[in-house]
Design an enzyme around this catalytic site. Structure first.
Site, short mmCIF file in Angstrom:
data_model
loop_
_atom_site.label_atom_id
_atom_site.label_comp_id
_atom_site.label_asym_id
_atom_site.label_seq_id
_atom_site.Cartn_x
_atom_site.Cartn_y
_atom_site.Cartn_z
N ASN A 9 39.32 48.42 2.01
CA ASN A 9 38.02 47.79 2.23
C ASN A 9 36.99 48.86 1.91
O ASN A 9 36.79 49.78 2.70
CB ASN A 9 37.90 47.30 3.68
N LYS A 11 33.86 48.59 1.77
CA LYS A 11 32.56 48.44 2.46
C LYS A 11 31.44 48.60 1.43
O LYS A 11 31.61 48.18 0.29
CB LYS A 11 32.47 49.41 3.65
N HIS A 94 34.69 40.58 9.56
CA HIS A 94 34.82 42.01 9.87
C HIS A 94 33.87 42.36 11.01
O HIS A 94 32.77 41.82 11.10
CB HIS A 94 34.51 42.85 8.62
N GLU A 96 31.96 44.75 11.46
CA GLU A 96 30.63 45.21 11.03
C GLU A 96 29.73 44.02 10.70
O GLU A 96 28.53 44.06 10.94
CB GLU A 96 30.78 46.17 9.83
N GLU A 166 41.75 44.88 14.02
CA GLU A 166 40.96 46.10 13.88
C GLU A 166 40.21 46.38 15.18
O GLU A 166 39.12 45.83 15.40
CB GLU A 166 39.94 45.93 12.74
N GLY A 172 36.45 53.93 11.55
CA GLY A 172 35.58 55.01 11.10
C GLY A 172 35.38 56.12 12.11
O GLY A 172 34.51 56.96 11.97
N SER A 212 41.02 53.68 10.92
CA SER A 212 41.38 55.08 10.66
C SER A 212 42.80 55.26 10.12
O SER A 212 43.48 56.23 10.44
CB SER A 212 41.17 55.93 11.92
P1 13P Z 1 38.35 53.04 8.49
O1 13P Z 1 39.72 53.02 7.84
O2 13P Z 1 37.34 53.82 7.72
O3 13P Z 1 38.44 53.39 9.93
O4 13P Z 1 37.82 51.52 8.43
C1 13P Z 1 38.64 50.51 8.88
C2 13P Z 1 38.06 49.20 8.49
O5 13P Z 1 37.05 48.79 9.01
C3 13P Z 1 38.75 48.44 7.44
O6 13P Z 1 38.23 47.14 7.35
#
Ligand code: 13P
Length: 248
Positions: A9, A11, A94, A96, A166, A172, A212
């Protein structure tokens, strides 16, 4: 038999030029493994990635979509627009998007239902916050998300669903859920699907862990029985790291 899915992903990272450089490097490093690989990229990179990965088994996904067929929705992208590009997957819900863009279980449900009218497979994200986990509510939160997000979706569609667990506190942050914590929730998600549908249907759903994931922890996560793949943020931005994760 479920084929594990490891999806990046990206982002809001990578311009077209950067995506092209990644794709060229990744194609050189890429070798077929027992897992399905995919990159979920910004809308502006999707057509380019489909073209670059043509003739390989690498799939491409979007990170969001609108639930209406078309209309006066400034800034939005429809399922038909993604289908025209030939996108294989689309992330929905997601954390976010739930946090920063007012995504709700209701809009997530509408998006899933619209995607299931066509061939694109949704990757539905669920997961609890740190506060919810510390309050002992993680399982209730995830169950409530699943019930609301999958409302009125039939078993035939569910078999094509990918779910990414997640935990928000692991995204992150460098703080990965332990393999046991991830395994426990992925097993709980499948049990919830058995309750909502039936064992045969639940058995077909790919359940990923995200938060992560990196080359150093991919093997222990992927070796868990109940985890069918990973949704990888930061570590999917470097072709070498992402290939290491796929080849865990
Ligand atoms: P990270 O792997 O950067 O922690 O992000 C996870 C994520 O949100 C994947 O959709």
């Amino acid at each position: 038999m479920r084929i594990p899915l490891i999806a990046g992903n990206w982002k809001m990272f990578k311009t077209k030029a950067e995506a092209k450089a990644f794709a060229e490097e990744f194609k050189k490093l890429y070798k077929d493994t027992d897992v399905q690989a995919a990159i979920c990229a910004p809308f502006t990179d999707l057509a380019l990635l489909k073209e670059c990965f043509d003739g390989t088994s690498i799939k491409v996904g979007a990170q969001n979509v609108h639930f209406a067929d078309e209309g006066a929705y400034t800034g939005e992208i429809s399922v038909a627009m993604l289908e025209e590009i030939g996108v294989d997957f689309c992330i929905v819900g997601h954390s976010e998007r739930r946090e920063y863009f007012a995504e709700t279980d209701e809009t997530v449900n509408l998006k899933l239902r619209k995607l299931f009218e066509g061939p694109i497979r949704p990757i539905l994200c669920v997961g609890e916050s740190l506060e919810q986990r510390d309050a002992g509510k993680a399982f209730d939160v995830v169950k409530a998300q699943l019930e609301a997000d999958l409302d009125q979706i039939g078993a035939a569609d569910i078999a094509r669903l990918v779910i990414a667990y997640e935990p928000i506190w692991a995204i992150g942050t460098g703080r990965t859920a332990t393999p046991e914590q991830a395994e426990e929730m992925c097993a709980f998600i499948r049990d919830t699907l058995i309750g909502l549908y039936d064992e045969d249907t639940a058995d077909q759903v790919i359940i990923q862990y995200g938060g992560s994931v990196k080359p150093a922890n991919a093997t222990e996560i992927m070796n868990m029985d109940e985890i069918d793949g990973a949704l990888v943020g930061g570590a999917s931005l470097k072709a070498g790291d992402f290939m290491e994760i796929i080849d865990f």
